[in-house]
Design a protein around this motif. Structure first.
Motif, PDB file in Angstrom:
ATOM      1  N   VAL A 272       0.837  -1.204   0.000  1.00  0.00           N
ATOM      2  CA  VAL A 272       0.000   0.000   0.000  1.00  0.00           C
ATOM      3  C   VAL A 272       0.870   1.251   0.000  1.00  0.00           C
ATOM      4  CG1 VAL A 272      -1.759   1.273   1.279  1.00  0.00           C
ATOM      5  CG2 VAL A 272      -1.875  -1.207   1.144  1.00  0.00           C
ATOM      6  N   ARG A 273       1.949   1.211   0.745  1.00  0.00           N
ATOM      7  CA  ARG A 273       2.870   2.357   0.779  1.00  0.00           C
ATOM      8  C   ARG A 273       3.391   2.673  -0.620  1.00  0.00           C
ATOM      9  NH1 ARG A 273       8.350   2.445   4.570  1.00  0.00           N
ATOM     10  NH2 ARG A 273       8.881   4.658   4.304  1.00  0.00           N
ATOM     11  N   ARG A 274       3.744   1.623  -1.360  1.00  0.00           N
ATOM     12  CA  ARG A 274       4.216   1.841  -2.734  1.00  0.00           C
ATOM     13  C   ARG A 274       3.089   2.341  -3.624  1.00  0.00           C
ATOM     14  NH1 ARG A 274       9.187   0.135  -4.068  1.00  0.00           N
ATOM     15  NH2 ARG A 274      10.327  -1.151  -2.549  1.00  0.00           N
ATOM     16  N   ALA A 275       1.886   1.788  -3.445  1.00  0.00           N
ATOM     17  CA  ALA A 275       0.757   2.204  -4.275  1.00  0.00           C
ATOM     18  C   ALA A 275       0.405   3.667  -4.045  1.00  0.00           C
ATOM     19  CB  ALA A 275      -0.461   1.317  -3.999  1.00  0.00           C
ATOM     20  N   VAL A 276       0.510   4.124  -2.794  1.00  0.00           N
ATOM     21  CA  VAL A 276       0.105   5.494  -2.460  1.00  0.00           C
ATOM     22  C   VAL A 276       1.229   6.493  -2.699  1.00  0.00           C
ATOM     23  CG1 VAL A 276      -0.658   6.999  -0.569  1.00  0.00           C
ATOM     24  CG2 VAL A 276      -1.616   4.708  -0.804  1.00  0.00           C
ATOM     25  N   LEU A 277       2.449   6.160  -2.284  1.00  0.00           N
ATOM     26  CA  LEU A 277       3.556   7.116  -2.361  1.00  0.00           C
ATOM     27  C   LEU A 277       4.407   6.960  -3.610  1.00  0.00           C
ATOM     28  CD1 LEU A 277       4.786   7.072   1.350  1.00  0.00           C
ATOM     29  CD2 LEU A 277       3.130   8.603   0.275  1.00  0.00           C
ATOM     30  N   GLY A 278       4.325   5.811  -4.279  1.00  0.00           N
ATOM     31  CA  GLY A 278       5.127   5.579  -5.480  1.00  0.00           C
ATOM     32  C   GLY A 278       6.404   4.822  -5.169  1.00  0.00           C
ATOM     33  N   ASP A 279       6.826   4.019  -6.133  1.00  0.00           N
ATOM     34  CA  ASP A 279       8.027   3.198  -5.933  1.00  0.00           C
ATOM     35  C   ASP A 279       9.271   4.046  -5.697  1.00  0.00           C
ATOM     36  OD1 ASP A 279       6.768   0.748  -6.137  1.00  0.00           O
ATOM     37  OD2 ASP A 279       7.019   0.631  -8.310  1.00  0.00           O
ATOM     38  N   ALA A 280       9.403   5.155  -6.422  1.00  0.00           N
ATOM     39  CA  ALA A 280      10.626   5.963  -6.316  1.00  0.00           C
ATOM     40  C   ALA A 280      10.817   6.474  -4.891  1.00  0.00           C
ATOM     41  CB  ALA A 280      10.577   7.119  -7.306  1.00  0.00           C
ATOM     42  N   HIS A 281       9.748   6.980  -4.292  1.00  0.00           N
ATOM     43  CA  HIS A 281       9.855   7.502  -2.930  1.00  0.00           C
ATOM     44  C   HIS A 281      10.195   6.382  -1.945  1.00  0.00           C
ATOM     45  CE1 HIS A 281       8.886   9.900   0.648  1.00  0.00           C
ATOM     46  NE2 HIS A 281       8.340   8.771   1.105  1.00  0.00           N
ATOM     47  N   VAL A 282       9.493   5.273  -2.048  1.00  0.00           N
ATOM     48  CA  VAL A 282       9.722   4.178  -1.102  1.00  0.00           C
ATOM     49  C   VAL A 282      11.114   3.584  -1.287  1.00  0.00           C
ATOM     50  CG1 VAL A 282       8.920   1.919  -0.331  1.00  0.00           C
ATOM     51  CG2 VAL A 282       7.261   3.685  -0.946  1.00  0.00           C
ATOM     52  N   ASP A 283      11.557   3.461  -2.541  1.00  0.00           N
ATOM     53  CA  ASP A 283      12.910   2.939  -2.777  1.00  0.00           C
ATOM     54  C   ASP A 283      13.963   3.828  -2.132  1.00  0.00           C
ATOM     55  OD1 ASP A 283      11.957   0.776  -4.178  1.00  0.00           O
ATOM     56  OD2 ASP A 283      12.283   1.649  -6.161  1.00  0.00           O
ATOM     57  N   ARG A 284      13.758   5.146  -2.202  1.00  0.00           N
ATOM     58  CA  ARG A 284      14.709   6.063  -1.556  1.00  0.00           C
ATOM     59  C   ARG A 284      14.699   5.868  -0.040  1.00  0.00           C
ATOM     60  NH1 ARG A 284      12.737   9.736  -5.421  1.00  0.00           N
ATOM     61  NH2 ARG A 284      11.270  10.618  -3.905  1.00  0.00           N
ATOM     62  N   ALA A 285      13.505   5.737   0.536  1.00  0.00           N
ATOM     63  CA  ALA A 285      13.409   5.546   1.986  1.00  0.00           C
ATOM     64  C   ALA A 285      14.087   4.252   2.420  1.00  0.00           C
ATOM     65  CB  ALA A 285      11.940   5.550   2.411  1.00  0.00           C
ATOM     66  N   VAL A 286      13.863   3.192   1.660  1.00  0.00           N
ATOM     67  CA  VAL A 286      14.481   1.902   1.981  1.00  0.00           C
ATOM     68  C   VAL A 286      15.996   1.979   1.851  1.00  0.00           C
ATOM     69  CG1 VAL A 286      14.691  -0.508   1.252  1.00  0.00           C
ATOM     70  CG2 VAL A 286      12.426   0.568   1.386  1.00  0.00           C
ATOM     71  N   ALA A 287      16.463   2.643   0.788  1.00  0.00           N
ATOM     72  CA  ALA A 287      17.909   2.744   0.547  1.00  0.00           C
ATOM     73  C   ALA A 287      18.612   3.522   1.652  1.00  0.00           C
ATOM     74  CB  ALA A 287      18.168   3.392  -0.809  1.00  0.00           C
ATOM     75  N   HIS A 288      17.907   4.473   2.259  1.00  0.00           N
ATOM     76  CA  HIS A 288      18.519   5.301   3.298  1.00  0.00           C
ATOM     77  C   HIS A 288      18.269   4.764   4.708  1.00  0.00           C
ATOM     78  CE1 HIS A 288      18.609   8.227  -0.063  1.00  0.00           C
ATOM     79  NE2 HIS A 288      19.694   8.668   0.555  1.00  0.00           N
ATOM     80  N   THR A 289      17.664   3.582   4.809  1.00  0.00           N
ATOM     81  CA  THR A 289      17.426   2.991   6.125  1.00  0.00           C
ATOM     82  C   THR A 289      18.751   2.540   6.751  1.00  0.00           C
ATOM     83  OG1 THR A 289      15.222   2.233   5.482  1.00  0.00           O
ATOM     84  CG2 THR A 289      16.246   1.147   7.368  1.00  0.00           C
ATOM     85  N   THR A 290      18.937   2.896   8.002  1.00  0.00           N
ATOM     86  CA  THR A 290      20.135   2.493   8.746  1.00  0.00           C
ATOM     87  C   THR A 290      19.721   1.648   9.949  1.00  0.00           C
ATOM     88  OG1 THR A 290      20.072   4.429  10.202  1.00  0.00           O
ATOM     89  CG2 THR A 290      21.217   4.682   8.086  1.00  0.00           C
ATOM     90  N   ASP A 291      20.721   1.135  10.671  1.00  0.00           N
ATOM     91  CA  ASP A 291      20.418   0.391  11.891  1.00  0.00           C
ATOM     92  C   ASP A 291      19.647   1.273  12.872  1.00  0.00           C
ATOM     93  OD1 ASP A 291      21.648  -1.844  10.913  1.00  0.00           O
ATOM     94  OD2 ASP A 291      23.555  -1.485  11.958  1.00  0.00           O
ATOM     95  N   PHE A 292      19.957   2.577  12.856  1.00  0.00           N
ATOM     96  CA  PHE A 292      19.311   3.504  13.770  1.00  0.00           C
ATOM     97  C   PHE A 292      17.838   3.727  13.414  1.00  0.00           C
ATOM     98  CE2 PHE A 292      18.402   7.934  15.163  1.00  0.00           C
ATOM     99  CZ  PHE A 292      18.582   7.750  16.529  1.00  0.00           C
ATOM    100  N   THR A 293      17.502   3.729  12.100  1.00  0.00           N
ATOM    101  CA  THR A 293      16.129   4.047  11.662  1.00  0.00           C
ATOM    102  C   THR A 293      15.314   2.822  11.264  1.00  0.00           C
ATOM    103  OG1 THR A 293      16.799   4.353   9.339  1.00  0.00           O
ATOM    104  CG2 THR A 293      16.889   6.299  10.794  1.00  0.00           C
ATOM    105  N   ALA A 294      15.931   1.630  11.263  1.00  0.00           N
ATOM    106  CA  ALA A 294      15.252   0.433  10.749  1.00  0.00           C
ATOM    107  C   ALA A 294      13.979   0.113  11.519  1.00  0.00           C
ATOM    108  CB  ALA A 294      16.204  -0.759  10.771  1.00  0.00           C
ATOM    109  N   ASP A 295      14.032   0.222  12.841  1.00  0.00           N
ATOM    110  CA  ASP A 295      12.846  -0.098  13.634  1.00  0.00           C
ATOM    111  C   ASP A 295      11.707   0.880  13.354  1.00  0.00           C
ATOM    112  OD1 ASP A 295      14.082  -2.261  14.762  1.00  0.00           O
ATOM    113  OD2 ASP A 295      14.630  -1.238  16.631  1.00  0.00           O
TER     114      ASP A 295
END
Length: 389
Positions: A272-295
């Protein structure tokens, strides 16, 4: 012996079954855009109507030319469900495919758990027009109706796309007798009196630009089916799943149930996140996920997207309106920009967004609305969305 409809199955073998029905003249490919996400937690079964796609040509078994009814097509779908061992199933159908689902829900309520009717109707106009089209196709083949289908199926801006061309190729490849038999079924179909018998939770989707089954047909369905929900999609004609794939997917994901485990909630939330926000936005968020922000990323995917945005009580369009207003009230301009784009994906027009901003000026304050107007106009201009404000 009943001839089995050509079909395709995607998703986990032991997941709840979701059957997808196509529109007249199309094949199971009309659902291509929605299947990957739906199949994450459903056993998705798509079928071809008689004489369409890979299904055998001619009329449904046991019917004479001119005598085919929607009940005959519904019997073929039940036979397919029985073949697959699906005692119960959810069902979504476009136009004629929707009529098949509505018939099943009204006459075999023990089989249908949830129902979605996309650009469909309880009665598809006067029988004479369908009889004339059936006669034309029997005489000249489906090529004779392809030019007219283009204008019914799609808005002018979408008509020249690769997807539109591919679906028209399916129409031209359809068997003349099979297509004509489906026209006969549409001519005789009238479920208006039986709509109150439908007990399955029902979502009705309409394309605002649909001339084949205009929004008034969808409103009649929603008014006649107890507790049905209605969503009208801007920028969509008759084949809304092809023309507005993200908006249709978002609505279906919400309607066909919330996930029941953390893993499923995460998978559903990500879809749903991809459907609403778009793949490009979600891919950027996933790519920038760190151990600190993963949870935190896991939390918002499971809870915000996997639990709240997937709930069936509100459609995606309404949720976008609420989200925009909350972000305006708190002055979160960066998040507001992201959700203006999401609102367009969820079916809001620039005019709809303007109304939300105007409403927020009363309840959130003029300075907040002033900043929101600046943010929304910048986003819509950058994205090339036509503005008629």
């Amino acid at each position: 012996m009943t001839t089995l409809l050509h079909h395709r199955t995607d998703g986990p073998a032991h997941a709840p079954v979701l059957i997808l029905g196509p529109s007249l003249g199309t094949s199971l490919a009309v659902w291509d855009a929605q299947v990957p996400a739906l199949a994450r937690r459903h056993r998705v079964v798509r079928y071809d109507l008689p004489g369409h796609g890979g299904s055998p040509a001619g009329t449904p078994t046991g019917t004479a030319p001119g005598a085919t009814r929607v009940a005959d097509l519904a019997a073929l779908v039940l036979a397919l469900a029985d073949h697959l061992g699906a005692e119960q199933f959810a069902y979504a159908g476009i136009s004629l495919g929707g009529a098949v689902g509505a018939h099943l829900a009204a006459h075999h309520p023990e089989r249908v758990t949830r129902l979605a009717l996309v650009c469909s109707s309880a009665r598809f106009g006067e029988p004479a027009g369908w009889h004339e089209r059936a006669a034309l196709v029997r005489e000249k083949g489906t090529d004779a109706v392809a030019p007219g289908a283009l204008g019914r199926w799609f808005t002018p801006d979408f008509a020249g796309t690769h997807t539109a061309d591919r679906l028209l190729d399916d129409l031209r490849a359809a068997d003349a007798e099979g297509y004509a038999a489906c026209c006969d079924a549409l001519a005789a179909y009238d479920l208006r009196a039986a709509l109150p018998r439908i007990a399955a939770p029902t979502l009705v989707l309409a394309g605002r630009a649909d001339t084949a089954t205009p929004p008034a047909h969808a409103r009649e369905l929603a008014d006649g089916i107890p507790d049905a929900s209605l969503l009208e999609l801007a920028g969509a004609a008759h084949l809304a799943p092809a023309e507005r794939p993200e908006a249709v997917l978002s609505a279906l994901l919400g309607h066909f149930g919330a996930p029941d485990s953390d893993d499923n909630r995460h998978a559903e939330g990500m879809a749903v996140r991809r459907a609403v926000l778009g793949d490009a936005h979600v891919d950027r968020a996933v790519a920038h996920t760190t151990d600190f922000t993963a949870d935190f990323q896991d939390y918002i995917t499971r809870c915000a997207w996997g639990e709240i945005w997937t709930r069936p009580g509100l459609d995606r369009r309404t949720r976008s309106c609420l989200t925009l207003t909350a972000l305006i009230a708190h002055g979160h301009q960066e998040e507001l920009a992201m959700h203006v784009r999401a609102a367009i994906r969820n079916g809001l027009t620039p005019e709809d967004i303007k109304e939300v901003l105007l409403h927020s000026a009363v309840y959130c304050g003029v300075p907040a609305a002033n900043s929101a107007f600046a943010t929304a106009q910048r986003v819509l201009t950058e994205d090339g969305t036509p503005l008629t404000l």
